[in-house]
Design an enzyme around this catalytic site. Structure first.
Site, PDB file in Angstrom:
ATOM      1  N   HIS A 162     -84.797  -6.899  23.864  1.00 34.57           N
ATOM      2  CA  HIS A 162     -85.252  -7.049  25.185  1.00 34.57           C
ATOM      3  C   HIS A 162     -84.305  -8.093  25.927  1.00 34.57           C
ATOM      4  CE1 HIS A 162     -88.460  -4.371  24.580  1.00 34.57           C
ATOM      5  NE2 HIS A 162     -88.919  -4.240  25.653  1.00 34.57           N
ATOM      6  N   HIS A 210     -92.100 -11.589  19.549  1.00 32.42           N
ATOM      7  CA  HIS A 210     -90.947 -12.041  19.116  1.00 32.42           C
ATOM      8  C   HIS A 210     -91.261 -13.558  19.095  1.00 32.42           C
ATOM      9  CE1 HIS A 210     -87.883  -9.060  19.002  1.00 32.42           C
ATOM     10  NE2 HIS A 210     -88.124  -8.821  20.374  1.00 32.42           N
TER      11      HIS A 210
END
Length: 276
Positions: A162, A210
């Site tokens: 992302h 993450h």
């Protein structure tokens, strides 16, 4: 007379050396050295981050853990906030959304016959996606395992796809479209791009999918990819006799003629017989 002859020979030798080092081959050599130096410079931060991640450097591990817990706490306390984060990370800033924006940009460039600019945008986006996927599967870093997860994501963790996609896509959109924005309004697209890049990083860490080092690694790798492809584009501009550009002015300032009715029409790329 002999002294004058020797002096003339030295002058002729110097002139020959100068001419030899100022021709097309020398210009190509200088650009090549500059490209290699710039590529190495922008790649070093990512390489350092990769080494620290692979070696499990304790200070980095503590930073990841502390930041994850701090950003994850509001998501645990406010379930509605999780839905907001999911919307932004899964819809607004999702890699599919960002790549579709770049694809739409490429199509528009093709309609303007800006072949090389369209190629640059497409190659930057595709190469960024492929490189990110390759690095993920080489590093094989596991995603965070938090005590009370609020979200899950497949695949490996480093670097954040992302974050990398947001960086490359926003850079492509900015470098192509900035010449179309009046100078007084140019801080606005920069602010939107910064909000997207930083927002992606925040959502990924806050949702617990993450580590912060994954996000930073994605940003650094995205910058490296954009830098390499931009240097290649700038080399083409130099070969075709076009002036140097700046980040603030966009990659191809001539594209402004696409929306100026008084500007001469025609392709943004020069005819084949004018290319070197």
């Amino acid at each position: 007379m002999a002294q004058r002859t020797a002096r003339s020979r030295r002058i002729d030798t110097i002139r020959a050396l100068v001419a030899r080092h100022s021709g097309p081959d020398a210009a190509f050599g200088r650009r090549l050295v500059l490209a290699v130096t710039a590529t190495a410079t922008v790649s070093v931060p990512f390489a350092l981050a990769l080494v620290l991640v692979e070696s499990r450097w304790p200070p980095l591990h503590r930073l990841d853990r502390t930041t994850a817990e701090r950003l994850h706490r509001p998501a645990l306390e406010h379930p509605a906030w999780v839905r907001v984060l999911d919307f932004f990370t899964g819809v607004v800033w999702d890699p599919v959304t960002m790549r579709l924006l770049v694809a739409a940009l490429v199509v528009w460039l093709l309609t303007r016959r800006a072949w090389r600019l369209a190629t640059w945008a497409g190659v930057t986006a595709v190469s960024g996606a492929l490189i990110g996927f390759l690095v993920k599967n080489v590093v094989e870093r596991a995603r965070p395992h938090l005590p009370e997860p609020v979200a899950h994501a497949p695949g490996f963790s480093f670097p954040s796809g992302h974050a990398m996609t947001a960086m490359t896509s926003c850079a492509v959109l900015l470098l192509v479209l900035l010449p179309l924005v009046p100078r007084a309004w140019r801080p606005l697209p920069w602010a939107l791009a910064a909000a997207a890049v930083l927002g992606v990083g925040y959502t990924r860490v806050a949702l617990g999918v993450h580590w912060v080092s994954d996000v930073i690694g994605g940003w650094l790798l995205g910058i490296a990819v954009v830098t390499v492809t931009t240097l290649a584009f700038e080399a083409w501009r130099a070969d075709t006799g076009r002036p140097r550009t700046t980040v603030g002015g966009g990659l191809e300032p001539e594209i402004a003629s696409a929306i100026d009715p008084e500007a001469p029409s025609g392709p943004l790329d020069p005819p084949a017989d004018q290319r070197s």
